[in-house]
Design a protein around this motif. Sequence first.
Motif, PDB file in Angstrom:
ATOM      1  N   SER A  12      78.092  49.979  50.005  1.00 40.63           N
ATOM      2  CA  SER A  12      77.964  48.764  49.208  1.00 40.63           C
ATOM      3  C   SER A  12      76.818  47.889  49.722  1.00 40.63           C
ATOM      4  O   SER A  12      75.998  47.390  48.960  1.00 40.63           O
ATOM      5  N   GLU A  26      72.896  44.628  36.782  1.00 40.72           N
ATOM      6  CA  GLU A  26      74.102  45.376  36.392  1.00 40.72           C
ATOM      7  C   GLU A  26      75.286  44.431  36.197  1.00 40.72           C
ATOM      8  O   GLU A  26      76.074  44.578  35.258  1.00 40.72           O
ATOM      9  N   MET A  27      75.382  43.459  37.116  1.00 39.87           N
ATOM     10  CA  MET A  27      76.491  42.508  36.981  1.00 39.87           C
ATOM     11  C   MET A  27      76.373  41.734  35.677  1.00 39.87           C
ATOM     12  O   MET A  27      77.346  41.563  34.945  1.00 39.87           O
ATOM     13  N   GLU A  29      74.877  42.587  32.974  1.00 40.96           N
ATOM     14  CA  GLU A  29      75.168  43.479  31.843  1.00 40.96           C
ATOM     15  C   GLU A  29      76.679  43.596  31.632  1.00 40.96           C
ATOM     16  O   GLU A  29      77.196  43.550  30.509  1.00 40.96           O
ATOM     17  N   GLU A  30      77.374  43.694  32.748  1.00 33.88           N
ATOM     18  CA  GLU A  30      78.842  43.805  32.698  1.00 33.88           C
ATOM     19  C   GLU A  30      79.462  42.533  32.106  1.00 33.88           C
ATOM     20  O   GLU A  30      80.373  42.589  31.281  1.00 33.88           O
ATOM     21  N   PHE A  31      78.908  41.396  32.540  1.00 32.53           N
ATOM     22  CA  PHE A  31      79.444  40.122  32.059  1.00 32.53           C
ATOM     23  C   PHE A  31      79.204  39.962  30.551  1.00 32.53           C
ATOM     24  O   PHE A  31      80.062  39.464  29.813  1.00 32.53           O
ATOM     25  N   ARG A  32      77.998  40.354  30.106  1.00 30.76           N
ATOM     26  CA  ARG A  32      77.681  40.205  28.680  1.00 30.76           C
ATOM     27  C   ARG A  32      78.622  41.062  27.832  1.00 30.76           C
ATOM     28  O   ARG A  32      79.110  40.628  26.788  1.00 30.76           O
ATOM     29  N   LEU A  33      78.891  42.283  28.297  1.00 34.41           N
ATOM     30  CA  LEU A  33      79.820  43.150  27.562  1.00 34.41           C
ATOM     31  C   LEU A  33      81.208  42.499  27.477  1.00 34.41           C
ATOM     32  O   LEU A  33      81.863  42.494  26.424  1.00 34.41           O
ATOM     33  N   HIS A  34      81.596  41.922  28.646  1.00 33.37           N
ATOM     34  CA  HIS A  34      82.899  41.245  28.691  1.00 33.37           C
ATOM     35  C   HIS A  34      82.960  40.147  27.630  1.00 33.37           C
ATOM     36  O   HIS A  34      83.923  40.079  26.846  1.00 33.37           O
ATOM     37  N   ILE A  66      78.991  33.169  38.966  1.00 33.88           N
ATOM     38  CA  ILE A  66      79.834  34.363  39.150  1.00 33.88           C
ATOM     39  C   ILE A  66      79.007  35.490  39.810  1.00 33.88           C
ATOM     40  O   ILE A  66      79.518  36.247  40.631  1.00 33.88           O
ATOM     41  N   LEU A  69      79.019  34.673  43.403  1.00 37.25           N
ATOM     42  CA  LEU A  69      80.326  35.023  43.984  1.00 37.25           C
ATOM     43  C   LEU A  69      80.459  36.533  44.114  1.00 37.25           C
ATOM     44  O   LEU A  69      81.038  37.045  45.084  1.00 37.25           O
ATOM     45  N   GLY A  70      79.915  37.231  43.105  1.00 40.10           N
ATOM     46  CA  GLY A  70      79.953  38.691  43.144  1.00 40.10           C
ATOM     47  C   GLY A  70      79.176  39.241  44.332  1.00 40.10           C
ATOM     48  O   GLY A  70      79.614  40.153  45.022  1.00 40.10           O
ATOM     49  N   ARG A  74      80.501  41.323  47.643  1.00 41.91           N
ATOM     50  CA  ARG A  74      79.931  42.601  48.096  1.00 41.91           C
ATOM     51  C   ARG A  74      79.423  42.539  49.529  1.00 41.91           C
ATOM     52  O   ARG A  74      78.787  43.466  50.015  1.00 41.91           O
TER      53      ARG A  74
END
Lengths: 907, 113
Positions: A12, A26-27, A29-34, A66, A69-70, A74
């Motif tokens: 990590s 990447e984070m 992208e993940e948030f936008r999908l959410h 966020i 925080l992410g 990590r």
Amino acid sequence: MTMSTLLARIRSWFSGMRASRAVNAEMEEEFRLHMELRAADLQRDGLSPDDAGRRARAEFGGIYNITQLGREARGLAWFDALRFSWLDFKLGGRMAAKYPGLTIMATLAIGVAVAMGAGVSGAISTIRSESLPLEEGDRIVGIRLVNIATTAEEPRLLHDFAEWRTSLHSVVDVGAFRSTALNLVGVDGRDAVILGAEMSAAGFRVARVPPLIGRYLLESDERPSAEPVVVLGYDAWRRRFDADTSVVGRAVRVGTSMRTVVGVMPEKFAFPVNYSIWIPLRLDPLDYERGAGPNLFVLGRLAASASLDDARSELATRSAVAAHDHPETHRDLRAQVLPFGQAWLRVDDPHFVALFRTVQIIVVLLVVVICVNVATFVYARTATRQTEIAVRSALGASRSRIVAQLFGEACVLAACGAAVGVWLISVVAMQLDRALTQSGVSGLVPFWVRFDVSASTLAYVVGLTFLGAVIIGVLPALQLTGPRVQLGLQRLAGGHSTIRMGRLWTALILAEVGFAVTLFPTATRFAGEWVRVASAGPGFPADQFLSARLVIEGGLPRGPGGEEATTESRARFAQARDELLARLQADPSVTGVTYANTVPGGFYASTPHFEVDSVGAVAHAARFEARLDEVGPGYFELFDLPPTAGRTFAAADADSGAHTVIVNRSFADRAFQGTNAIGRRVRIVTYTANGPEVGPWYEIVGVVRDFSAGLPPIMPREVLYRAAEIGRQYPALLFVRVRTHAGGYVARLRSLTAAVRPDLRLRDVAPLEDRAHAEQLPLQWGALSLATVTASVLVLSCAGVFALMSVVVTQRRREIGIRAALGADPRRLLWALFARASAQVGAGVVIGLVASVLLDWALARGDLLGAHRVAILFGVSAAMGTFAMFAALAPARTALRIAPTEALKAE
Amino acid sequence: MPSVAQLLPGTLDVLILKAVSLGRLHGYGVLLRIGQISGGALLIQQGTLYPALYRLEHQGLIKSEWGTSDNGRRAKYYSVTTAGRKRLGEETSSWNRLAEAMARALLATPQEL
């Protein structure tokens, strides 16, 4: 923590550090999908697309926060905190411009520290290098014989060399060489002495450098019946033969014989050490007994598949066999294989290794001390920014982020210092190179040891600069962040200062004052001597004296199977020398002539320890270091040194059985404390592993005044003169006094010398004044270095006191205001301000005085409480106090100008 | 609709582990699955979900891989690791013991003393 957990964390961290931006992308992208999926669900519940999107975003929260925080989750928070932005360095530049005084002082101090640290460490790493700057230079080795009983090297290894070259498997192209000074007659018919090597042909194969023209030496050239040949170095070819390519194949005069030039080596080729001419090594072991013969140095190249350990193992076996077969000569001899550079410079000696380590530790400590000093006033500067730090902390900046920012600023300061350091190193290296060339010792410096800013030196510069930046940036930053930030926030509204010079900084100021006081007496002693000499002049007509080293071409002749130089060859040299002296004496231009083994007061002198007979001698002076000069007849008369007591040498004193010496005034005073020295006895004490060993007693027959040819007697002032033993001294350092200017007599001196014997040569012909100053170069550099360090520490000490006073005034601003409002006496206010600075400077001076006395005691100078010493120490204390008070003056004036109303405004 | 309860500190990690132990899920799917298995009784701040997911991944309790979601978009899917499953078992036992103790304590009457 299990192994799988640990691996997961490492993976990590690695991915987070390797592709920091990709992780963020990447984070996001993940948030936008959410949010899109959530918005879609909300639309299905009846919201309009716009409302659904808005609500999804509101429920999710701020992407930036966020993401941060992410990253923390990590484990990347510390990595993020240490990342610098361009702004950190820009701010560092602004701070440097805003505080020019501090910037200049810190830059100079760090520059000096980095120059000394990196220069010394770089030079040591070059000297200790395991590789030569040649093809596969790390595989070139030197082989030597060492006596394990005495640890002395045995250079008479002709028989061993003959066996090694035919039998070793792990080392190939085994060759040998010895240095020789050769007189080369050039195309213009003029001769010049050139340092060359008698070398096996294998030596050229080891170097793997093809000749520029012609060929290099071959094995066939080593046969006694072969035609005498010579290989020229590039400089010798260019200077002596005008770079004429047709010189190859031509016979030239080398020394007393004619040799055919077979090749010219390319520019900068000086293998194995620093040679400019090569002739074949023609030695037959049958001419010498085992363990006898000339001194040789053996070299070779590790075989393709062999390692250094393989070679060591094989030679250990050979040594064991030799010890068994020839116990009378080889019982205690062991062969050692080392990288060539280390073998030649003997840097594997434990004493050298210990010395190098000690020197490196000292220079790194010096860097640390100076950087810590700089950190003191960087702390004071940073303390003035506590509002900014507190506000940044309140706005969410982590402690590590603030520390990183201050570290970035410190990097700017340290980088300025590093630039000055590199400049200083290059200047010193250039001057040193020039000085060595002028003094004639540059030829003795191996070709791989270069005085320049090498890659290793630059690596040390980078390392030390980073260390310096950590000290001057991180140390104050850690002090000013943490719990104090909170305190700062609470007090900001009241306008109070929370700056405090705690115990750490007090200790630092104390230490730097102490350090300066410790160094100051030695530095003032050096400086005083130089000033005294510069103002007084040489004290004798130095311009009338010519000095030259008298030698035999190619060294003293060697006897078969015997020593390097036989008694007969020494006697023949002495005869030639005396004949030359007689011819010079008869010359009407000459008023006197003599010889000695060294320049009076010069650096390169023997300085053994002496023991004085105990009758009436003061105990602490019984053993001490002194110069031992061997002088020829007429020495004292030539230099106008009539005996102040006793007599000078007579002819009988040069006899080997005559144990007589003459001492100078300093020796007599130190050894006999003003009592009569004539008739007293001294002897040499040699310190060995088995304890001190003493030589025969010498009787003092005369005392002369102190004399050092116009040089400051930094070396032991105490000198013993011994009459040069008849037929032993080689070479001879001639001193010729002429009626006019010495420089005009050089040609005549050369012609007279050549007339005595064709192979009699003069080297380093120069006016005595020039030679003496050339010999003094190491001391000049030592004095300069010491003075620079002392001056740096002194300036830093004053700056430290200045910083201390500034902080004290800022801290006590309110109190001063109130006291002034109440009508306090300005003198009392001043004293209150000075009290702490005075106490610290005083304590530092006391520490320095004690350290200075202990240093003298450790160096066994013996004159701990001499009147001049006490005077210097008191002078130093007063000087430091004065410096410190001057440094405190400006802050004190600021304190007295504080208006009571202004100070109390915040209340 | 059941009343919504605030999540107790430290319980989000266990809930995520439970959710992904039932099948691999993307982030939003984890949120929905927790809502589903808790009967909609637990309220999770959406912003706190992802740091928790990354923390668990950093600790090696869950793993992730990119795939395609139902709407055809690229999505990151999480699944439990062996270490995560073991931790879930430990945390479940621990929680059950705590819940039992709390229930017993809260149901205590003066007569039982």
